[in-house]
Motif scaffolding. Structure first.
Motif, PDB file in Angstrom:
ATOM      1  N   GLU A 107       7.989  -2.914  -9.537  1.00  0.00           N
ATOM      2  CA  GLU A 107       7.157  -3.982 -10.105  1.00  0.00           C
ATOM      3  C   GLU A 107       8.013  -4.997 -10.852  1.00  0.00           C
ATOM      4  OE1 GLU A 107       3.145  -4.482 -12.882  1.00  0.00           O
ATOM      5  OE2 GLU A 107       4.203  -2.573 -12.822  1.00  0.00           O
ATOM      6  N   ALA A 138       8.081  -8.865  -9.401  1.00  0.00           N
ATOM      7  CA  ALA A 138       7.487  -9.867 -10.278  1.00  0.00           C
ATOM      8  C   ALA A 138       8.366 -11.098 -10.420  1.00  0.00           C
ATOM      9  CB  ALA A 138       7.219  -9.263 -11.659  1.00  0.00           C
ATOM     10  N   ALA A 195       9.339 -12.470  -4.151  1.00  0.00           N
ATOM     11  CA  ALA A 195       7.885 -12.419  -3.928  1.00  0.00           C
ATOM     12  C   ALA A 195       7.508 -12.067  -2.492  1.00  0.00           C
ATOM     13  CB  ALA A 195       7.252 -13.754  -4.308  1.00  0.00           C
ATOM     14  N   GLY A 232      -1.098  -0.020  -6.622  1.00  0.00           N
ATOM     15  CA  GLY A 232      -1.139  -1.237  -7.422  1.00  0.00           C
ATOM     16  C   GLY A 232      -0.171  -2.292  -6.911  1.00  0.00           C
ATOM     17  N   LEU A 233       1.005  -1.853  -6.476  1.00  0.00           N
ATOM     18  CA  LEU A 233       1.987  -2.792  -5.918  1.00  0.00           C
ATOM     19  C   LEU A 233       1.463  -3.415  -4.635  1.00  0.00           C
ATOM     20  CD1 LEU A 233       5.358  -0.830  -6.349  1.00  0.00           C
ATOM     21  CD2 LEU A 233       4.440  -2.633  -7.820  1.00  0.00           C
ATOM     22  N   LYS A 283      -1.556  -4.005  -3.820  1.00  0.00           N
ATOM     23  CA  LYS A 283      -2.625  -4.962  -4.114  1.00  0.00           C
ATOM     24  C   LYS A 283      -2.061  -6.296  -4.591  1.00  0.00           C
ATOM     25  CE  LYS A 283      -7.271  -5.001  -6.030  1.00  0.00           C
ATOM     26  NZ  LYS A 283      -8.300  -4.215  -6.750  1.00  0.00           N
ATOM     27  N   ARG A 284      -0.921  -6.260  -5.254  1.00  0.00           N
ATOM     28  CA  ARG A 284      -0.340  -7.485  -5.813  1.00  0.00           C
ATOM     29  C   ARG A 284       0.609  -8.193  -4.848  1.00  0.00           C
ATOM     30  NH1 ARG A 284       2.083  -6.530 -11.675  1.00  0.00           N
ATOM     31  NH2 ARG A 284       2.430  -8.784 -11.414  1.00  0.00           N
ATOM     32  N   TRP A 285       1.292  -7.419  -4.006  1.00  0.00           N
ATOM     33  CA  TRP A 285       2.299  -8.022  -3.122  1.00  0.00           C
ATOM     34  C   TRP A 285       2.065  -7.603  -1.668  1.00  0.00           C
ATOM     35  CZ3 TRP A 285       3.927  -6.167  -7.985  1.00  0.00           C
ATOM     36  CH2 TRP A 285       4.348  -7.168  -8.872  1.00  0.00           C
ATOM     37  N   HIS A 308     -10.677   2.494  -5.783  1.00  0.00           N
ATOM     38  CA  HIS A 308     -10.091   1.178  -5.492  1.00  0.00           C
ATOM     39  C   HIS A 308     -10.637   0.685  -4.151  1.00  0.00           C
ATOM     40  CE1 HIS A 308      -7.183   1.949  -8.723  1.00  0.00           C
ATOM     41  NE2 HIS A 308      -6.979   3.132  -8.180  1.00  0.00           N
ATOM     42  N   SER A 312      -8.619  -1.881  -2.065  1.00  0.00           N
ATOM     43  CA  SER A 312      -7.205  -1.588  -1.819  1.00  0.00           C
ATOM     44  C   SER A 312      -6.824  -1.875  -0.366  1.00  0.00           C
ATOM     45  CB  SER A 312      -6.905  -0.115  -2.127  1.00  0.00           C
ATOM     46  OG  SER A 312      -5.592   0.226  -1.716  1.00  0.00           O
TER      47      SER A 312
END
Length: 218
Positions: free
Chosen positions: A57, A61, A66, A90-91, A93-95, A128, A131
């Motif tokens: 993360e 970030a 990215a 979680g990673l 979902k963000r990337w 989730h 997800s």
């Protein structure tokens, strides 16, 4: 990231700096990164946490990483004793470039372990619902390690049948389609490089076309 104990003063920082160069190159050229992601195979106990999703993360970030494609191999271990599964999700979902594989999950041959793994995944999706895990999780073998385990001949079949049973609408993606996306076999710089290689060497790109047609989620 740098460990608590360096083999020599500043070694951790030197490794981080060199890896930063590698990751920037991979990000810019659409090369794929594959990293061990389980609390195992460390040269010293304190190094076992180096694959922790929290460190990835920190890296992702940063704007220059990215678009990095990363396969967090072993998905935290089949039994998730690492406790990293939530962090990996979680990673993802963000990337969009974060993937994971189930390589060397030889416990798939054990009915109890298999049921426990898929029960945990079902619970994860209830928690989730949005997800993207089913679009990022990939079949993997780690074939050399699997070959050391009894019953390795049934490894692929066990996973495919389990995917079909628990995720009927996504089993083809889990078995190969997601890997085609991760490896860039459909489009992008990686696909272009492969096409050029085949053309320059007078080779048929038929297998590449077939792989590029691997199932994808609409």
């Amino acid at each position: 990231m740098a460990s608590k104990r360096d083999w020599e003063p500043g070694l951790g920082a030197k490794l981080d700096a060199r890896l930063a160069q590698v990751f920037r190159k991979c990000n810019d050229e659409e090369f794929c990164v594959m990293a061990h992601n389980n609390k195992s195979k460390a040269s010293a106990p304190e190094y076992k946490d180096n694959g922790n999703p929290k460190y990835w993360e920190e890296l992702l970030a940063q704007p220059e990483y990215a678009n990095l494609k990363v396969n967090l191999s072993h998905f935290g271990g089949m039994d998730n004793k690492s406790g990293w599964r939530e962090g990996i999700g979680g990673l993802m979902k963000r990337w969009p470039g974060v993937y994971a594989d189930i390589g060397d999950f030889t416990e798939i041959t054990c009915e109890k372990a298999r049921a426990s793994f898929f029960k945990e995944l079902q619970a994860f999706f209830k928690k989730h619902e949005s997800s993207p895990l089913l679009d990022r999780l990939m079949y993997g073998s780690d074939y050399f390690m699997d070959g050391l385990a009894p019953g390795y001949e049934a490894y692929a079949g066990n996973w495919i049948v389990s995917f079909q049973s628990h995720f009927a609408g996504n089993w083809r993606e889990l078995a190969g389609g997601n890997a085609a996306n991760y490896l860039g076999l459909r489009s992008g710089k990686q696909r272009t490089r492969l096409e050029c290689f085949f053309k320059e060497n007078g080779l048929s790109p038929r297998w590449l076309d077939l792989v590029g047609q691997a199932p994808r989620t609409p």
